[in-house]
Motif scaffolding. Structure first.
Motif, short mmCIF file in Angstrom:
data_model
loop_
_atom_site.label_atom_id
_atom_site.label_comp_id
_atom_site.label_asym_id
_atom_site.label_seq_id
_atom_site.Cartn_x
_atom_site.Cartn_y
_atom_site.Cartn_z
N UNK A 156 -17.56 27.35 37.41
CA UNK A 156 -18.41 28.27 38.15
C UNK A 156 -19.72 27.59 38.53
N UNK A 157 -20.26 26.89 37.54
CA UNK A 157 -21.52 26.18 37.76
C UNK A 157 -21.37 25.12 38.85
N UNK A 158 -20.27 24.35 38.75
CA UNK A 158 -20.05 23.28 39.73
C UNK A 158 -19.87 23.86 41.12
N UNK A 159 -19.11 24.98 41.19
CA UNK A 159 -18.86 25.58 42.49
C UNK A 159 -20.18 26.02 43.12
N UNK A 160 -21.01 26.63 42.30
CA UNK A 160 -22.30 27.08 42.82
C UNK A 160 -23.14 25.91 43.29
N UNK A 161 -23.10 24.84 42.49
CA UNK A 161 -23.87 23.65 42.86
C UNK A 161 -23.37 23.12 44.20
N UNK A 162 -22.04 23.09 44.35
CA UNK A 162 -21.47 22.58 45.59
C UNK A 162 -21.89 23.45 46.77
#
Lengths: 779, 117
Positions: free
Chosen positions: A552-558
Motif C-alpha cells: 500500500x505504501x509503495x503504491x501510494x509512493x508510486x
C-alpha cells in the motif's frame, strides 16, 4: 593484552572487507584463515576472564572520534565478556562449519564478506561504551543480516524475508537512535560509563516514558518478540550457518543484550516490568506452542528460539538478581544448544537433501556421531539433567515463582512452554534419529564419513561444552557474578548447582516433563490441533499483513511520484515558471519610481527604436506563424536586428559574431527542416490562452527585473582595468579580443571545449543508428 | 532608452517562454534560441548603454579613456555566449533530426516515458 581488543575488532572488519582481495589466493583455505580472527578474539577474552574483578571495568579508547562526544570507546565488563565469548567462540566454529557447508555455493567470497562484517558489528555492539556507537553497530548488524538472509537472492522468498527483516529491525534501529539522542541530551554524554558513574536519573525524567517506549520497540523488533516475531521464521531462508549464528549468539540476542545494558539506567520501573513481562510471556508461549505445528527442521528451531527469547525478556522484566542470573545462564544455555542444533540441521540437510521431519527417519544408523551431539543438545533444550539446560531451567523456575503478583500468568504459561519444549525435543529425536522407527528409510546422499572433521566440530564442541558446564556449573560462577554486577549494580553471590535437592522447583520440573512426555505420546492429535489453530491464524497472517501494508505504501509512493514526475516537459517548465514568478513577486520592490536609473534614462535613439519595432513584429510573427520556413526567417530577422543594436552601441565584435552565428543557425535549420514534420496545432485553445498568460507575466517580470538590475552598480567596474592595460600588458588594441584571448583565455578555452563536444555530439548522432526492424515490430 | 530595451527583452522572453511551452519540438527549439538572444541582451544592457564608442585603442596611444568606449567586459561575455549558443543549436538540431527519424513523432507529450513505444 586486553588493550588489543579494539584492534581485533578493527581486524574483524578488515578481514571482512579484504575477503574479495585474498579469496583468489586462498580459495578453499579462506575459511581457515578467516576463522583465526574470531579465535584470536575468543582467546583474548578468555585470558581476561581470570583477572577481571566483579567491580572492575576497563574502558579502552580506540582514539577514533566520529564526532564530538561520539568516540569509539570500548568497555570490557562482565556482561560484554559473556556475550563476547559466545559471539567469538560460536563465530569461530561456524566459520569452520561454513567452509565446508558453503563449498559448492557460488559467491563464497560474498558470503564470507557479509559474515565477517556481521560478526564484527556484533562484537562491536557488545563492547561499545558509547550509545551512539552502539547504535551504529546495531544498524550494521541489521544491514549485514539483510545481506546474509537474502544471500540466495535468486529466490523470491529469500529476498522477501531479507527485506522484511531489514524493514522491521531497521525501524527498531531508528527508534534506538532517537532513544540514544534523548538519553544523550539528558545526560550530556553518550558514554555509558559516565552515565552510570554520574548517577544520571533517567527514571524520574519527564521524558522517561518516551525513551523507554523507543528502547522497547528496538528490543521487540530485534529480538523477534510478539507482535514482531514473524520475521524470524522467515529469516531461516538464509544459509544454515547464518541461521545458526543469528539464532544462537548474535542478532536476536542483541535485543536481550540491550535490555541488560540499559537495565541499570532505565530498569526496574513499573512500565519496564509490566511491558517486558507481558510481551515476554506471550512470546515464550506462542513460540513453543507453534513449534509443534511445523514440519521443517529449521522452522521448528526458529520457533523455539522465539520462545527462548521470550523467556529471556520475561526474566529481565522480573528484574530480581535471581532472575537476572537466570537470564544470563539461560542465554549461555540457549546459545550452546541452538547453535549446535542448527548446525545439526545443516548436516542433515547436506546428508539427505531434506529438512522435513515427516520424511527424515533413522538417522542414527547413518549419522551416529551427529546423532549423539544432537541428543545432547536436545536434552539441554528440554531442560533435563545433566546438561547445562537443566541448571538454566531450574533457575528460570525459581525466578518465575518469585513474583507473587504476576505468577498466576507467568507460571502456567512458563510451565506450558516447558512442556512443549520437552515434547518437541522428544518428537525431534523420535522422528529424525530413532533407529527403531517404523518410517521408511530416507535416501542418503552423503554418509557421515564423507564429511570432514571440522564440519562436525561445531555441534560437537557446543554439545560437549553444554555437558561439561552442566556437570560443573560452578565454572560459570565468577563470569555470571561479574555480569550481574554490571546489570544490577550490586554484588550478588552466584552459586550454580546441578542438583538442588528436592524442592518445589524440582516438582514443577518433574510435572512439566511428565506432561511433556504425555504431549509427545499424543503428538498426532496435538499437532493436528495446533495446525488447525495455525490455519485459522493464517487469516491474520502477520507477514502477509506486513506485505499488504508495505505494498500500500509503495503504491501510494508510486502514485505521488507519478504526480510530480509525470514526464510532460511543458508542465515541468510551467511549474518552474510559476514558482519563480510567485517567489519574485514577493521579493521585488514594487515602487516603480525606483526603476529610474541614478542619472536618468539615456536619450532615445531613433535608429534603435526602429530596429526594436521591426524585431518585435518579427518575433510576434514567428510565434504565431504556421509555416516553418517563415517562422525561421522571422527568427533570423530578430537575430539580425539584435546584431545591429549591438553595432549601434559600438560593440562591433558582437555584431560580427551575432550575424555569423545567426546565419549558420538559419542554414542548419533550413537544411534539417525538410526532414522535419510540418507545424501541427497540437494544443487546445484553452491551453494556448493559459500559456499566453504565463509567458506574458514572465515577460513582464523580466522587464521589471532588468530595470531594477540597471539601477544598481555596487562597485567600480573591472572593465577600466582592461581598457588601461590592453596595450601595455597584452599588446592588443581591440580590447574585447584581448579580454577573450589573453585576460580571460581560460574561459575561451572552455568555450572551445564546448564547441568541440557539440561537434562530437553532432557527429556521433549522425553515426548512431537504431535498428529499424525492432522498432517496426514494437509498433 | 533603457525602458524600451527592457520592454523589448520582456517581449522576447514572453515569446520564448510561450514557444518552449509548446508540444511541437520545433517550436521548443525556436524558443530556446529566442531565450538565449534575450539573455544576451540583458547582459549587454547591464553593462550600461550610456557610452557607445568602439572598444579600440587608437594607434600610437597607450590607453584609452574608459569613459569614451562602451563596456568591453559584457561584450566579451556575450561573444562567448553566442558561440556556445551556436554549438548548442547545432547539437539540438542534430538531436532533433535523429530523434524524429527514430520515433517519428514531434509531439513531446508522446515522449513522456523513456521506454520505446
Amino acid at each position: 593484552m586486553i588493550k588489543y581488543l579494539p584492534l581485533l575488532i578493527g581486524i574483524l572488519f578488515l578481514s571482512g572487507l579484504m575477503v574479495s582481495l585474498i579469496y583468489p589466493f586462498l580459495k578453499k583455505k579462506l575459511g581457515w584463515v578467516l576463522s583465526l580472527v574470531p579465535l584470536a578474539v575468543f582467546i583474548l577474552l578468555f585470558t581476561v576472564l581470570g583477572d577481571l574483578k566483579p567491580k572492575s571495568l576497563q574502558i579502552l579508547p580506540s582514539g577514533f572520534e566520529l564526532l564530538e562526544k561520539i568516540s569509539f570507546t570500548f568497555r570490557i565488563d562482565g556482561l560484554s565478556l559473556v556475550f563476547g565469548l559466545l559471539i567469538s567462540g560460536i563465530g569461530f566454529l561456524i566459520v569452520l562449519y561454513a567452509t565446508w557447508y558453503m563449498k559448492k555455493y557460488e559467491r563464497q567470497g560474498h558470503f564470507f564478506t557479509y559474515f565477517m562484517l556481521f560478526m564484527a558489528a556484533m562484537t562491536g555492539l557488545v563492547f561499545s561504551d558509547n550509545i551512539m556507537v552502539l547504535f551504529i553497530f546495531w544498524e550494521l548488524t541489521s544491514v549485514t543480516s539483510f545481506l546474509l538472509i537474502g544471500f540466495n537472492h535468486q529466490l523470491e522468498k529469500s529476498r522477501q524475508a531479507a527485506l522484511q527483516s531489514l524493514l522491521i529491525t531497521g525501524f527498531g534501529g531508528l527508534c534506538l537512535l532517537f532513544a540514544a539522542i534523548l538519553m544523550g541530551q539528558i545526560a550530556g554524554t553518550y558514554q555509558l560509563s559516565e552515565m552510570i558513574s554520574q548517577n544520571i536519573d533517567f527514571v524520574n525524567n519527564p521524558r522517561y516514558l518516551l525513551i523507554f517506549i523507543l528502547v522497547l520497540i528496538a528490543v521487540l523488533t530485534k529480538s523477534a518478540q510478539f507482535p514482531f516475531h514473524f520475521w524470524l521464521p522467515g529469516a531461516m531462508e538464509a544459509p544454515t550457518p547464518v541461521s545458526a549464528y543469528l539464532h544462537s549468539a548474535t542478532m536476536v540476542n542483541a535485543g536481550v543484550f540491550l535490555l541488560l545494558r540499559m537495565h541499570p539506567l532505565l530498569g526496574d520501573t513499573l512500565e519496564w516490568k509490566y511491558s517486558l513481562i507481558l510481551s515476554g510471556v506471550i512470546t515464550m508461549f506462542i513460540g513453543a506452542f507453534f513449534s509443534m505445528g511445523q514440519k521443517d527442521l529449521k522452522r521448528i528451531l526458529a520457533f523455539t528460539t522465539i520462545s527462548a527469547l521470550g523467556t529471556m525478556v520475561l526474566l529481565i522484566g522480573i528484574g530480581t538478581p535471581l532472575s537476572m542470573e537466570a537470564t544470563l545462564v539461560f542465554f549461555i544455555v540457549h546459545g550452546l544448544y541452538k547453535g549446535g542444533l542448527f548446525m545439526v540441521a545443516g548436516i542433515i540437510d547436506k546428508s539427505t537433501g531434506t529438512r522435513d521431519i515427516t520424511v527424515l527417519s533413522k538417522l542414527w544408523k547413518h549419522l551416529p556421531v551427529t546423532t549423539i551431539f544432537a541428543i545432547l543438545a536436545l536434552i539441554s533444550m528440554a531442560g533435563l539433567p545433566p546438561m547445562l539446560g537443566f541448571v538454566g531451567k531450574e533457575l528460570v523456575y525459581v525466578a518465575k515463582i518469585q513474583l507473587p503478583g504476576l505468577s498466576w500468568i507467568i507460571l502456567p504459561l512458563g510451565v506450558g512452554a516447558n512442556i512443549m519444549m520437552v515434547a518437541i525435543s522428544l518428537t525431534l529425536f523420535f522422528e529424525v534419529f530413532n533407529p527403531w522407527s517404523k518410517k521408511p528409510d530416507v535416501s542418503i546422499q552423503h554418509k557421515e564419513k564423507d564429511f570432514p572433521w571440522y564440519f562436525l566440530l561445531g555441534p560437537g564442541v557446543l554439545a560437549l561444552a553444554g555437558l561439561l558446564l552442566g556437570l560443573a556449573p560452578e565454572i560459570l560462577n565468577t563470569l555470571i557474578a561479574n555480569a550481574l554486577y554490571v546489570t544490577k549494580n550490586e554484588l550478588v553471590d552466584v552459586n550454580l548447582l546441578l542438583w538442588h535437592g528436592f524442592n518445589e522447583v524440582l516438582m514443577l520440573s518433574i510435572f512439566a516433563i511428565a506432561l511433556g512426555v504425555t504431549v509427545f505420546i499424543l503428538r498426532k492429535p496435538v499437532t493436528k490441533f495446533i495446525c488447525s489453530i495455525i490455519n485459522w491464524l493464517d487469516n491474520f497472517h502477520l507477514p502477509t499483513f506486513f506485505m499488504t501494508v508495505m505494498n500500500f505504501y509503495l503504491k501510494n509512493a508510486a502514485k505521488n511520484t507519478q504526480r510530480i514526475q509525470h514526464g510532460y516537459h511543458r508542465f515541468y517548465l510551467m511549474t518552474f515558471f510559476i514558482t519563480t514568478l510567485v517567489i519574485i513577486s514577493f521579493q521585488i520592490n514594487w515602487y516603480l519610481g525606483d526603476l529610474v536609473p541614478f542619472n536618468g534614462f539615456t536619450p532615445i535613439n531613433t535608429n534603435i527604436v526602429i530596429l526594436v519595432i521591426v524585431a518585435s513584429l518579427a518575433i510576434i510573427f514567428a510565434v504565431f506563424s504556421k509555416s516553418r520556413l517563415s517562422a525561421i526567417l522571422a527568427m533570423g530577422v530578430v537575430g539580425y536586428a539584435i546584431g545591429l543594436i549591438y553595432l549601434l552601441y559600438g560593440a562591433i565584435d558582437l555584431t560580427i559574431t551575432q550575424l555569423l552565428a545567426e546565419t549558420v543557425i538559419m542554414l542548419l535549420f533550413v537544411m534539417v527542416i525538410y526532414y522535419l514534420p510540418k507545424f501541427a496545432l497540437l494544443s487546445s485553445r484553452k491551453s494556448r490562452a493559459r500559456d499566453i498568460i504565463i509567458s506574458l507575466s514572465v515577460g513582464f517580470f523580466i522587464t521589471i527585473v532588468v530595470l531594477h538590475a540597471n539601477t544598481v552598480n555596487f562597485y567600480e567596474p573591472v572593465s577600466n582595468f582592461y581598457a588601461e592595460n590592453s596595450v601595455i600588458k597584452a599588446h592588443g588594441r581591440n580590447i574585447v579580443n584581448v579580454i577573450l584571448v589573453d585576460f580571460r583565455a581560460l574561459d575561451t578555452f572552455g568555450e572551445i571545449t564546448v564547441l568541440t563536444l557539440a561537434a562530437v555530439g553532432v557527429f556521433s548522432l549522425f553515426r548512431f543508428t537504431v535498428k529499424k526492424e525492432k522498432n517496426n515490430i514494437n509498433k | 532608452m533603457e525602458l524600451i530595451l527592457a520592454i523589448f527583452i520582456g517581449l522576447l522572453y514572453a515569446s520564448g517562454v510561450y514557444l518552449i511551452l509548446r508540444r511541437s519540438i520545433v517550436k521548443v527549439i525556436l524558443g530556446v534560441f529566442v531565450l538565449s538572444n534575450a539573455t544576451n541582451l540583458i547582459i549587454f544592457l547591464s553593462g550600461g548603454i550610456k557610452r557607445s564608442g568602439a572598444g579600440f585603442i587608437p594607434a600610437g596611444a597607450e590607453k584609452v579613456d574608459p569613459a569614451t568606449i562602451s563596456d568591453p567586459l559584457p561584450q566579451a561575455l556575450i561573444l562567448t555566449a553566442i558561440v556556445i549558443g551556436l554549438g548548442i543549436a547545432a547539437y539540438i538540431l542534430a538531436l532533433k533530426y535523429r530523434y524524429f527519424e527514430i520515433t517519428e513523432t514531434h509531439d513531446l507529450d508522446q515522449l513522456s516515458k523513456t521506454d520505446q513505444k
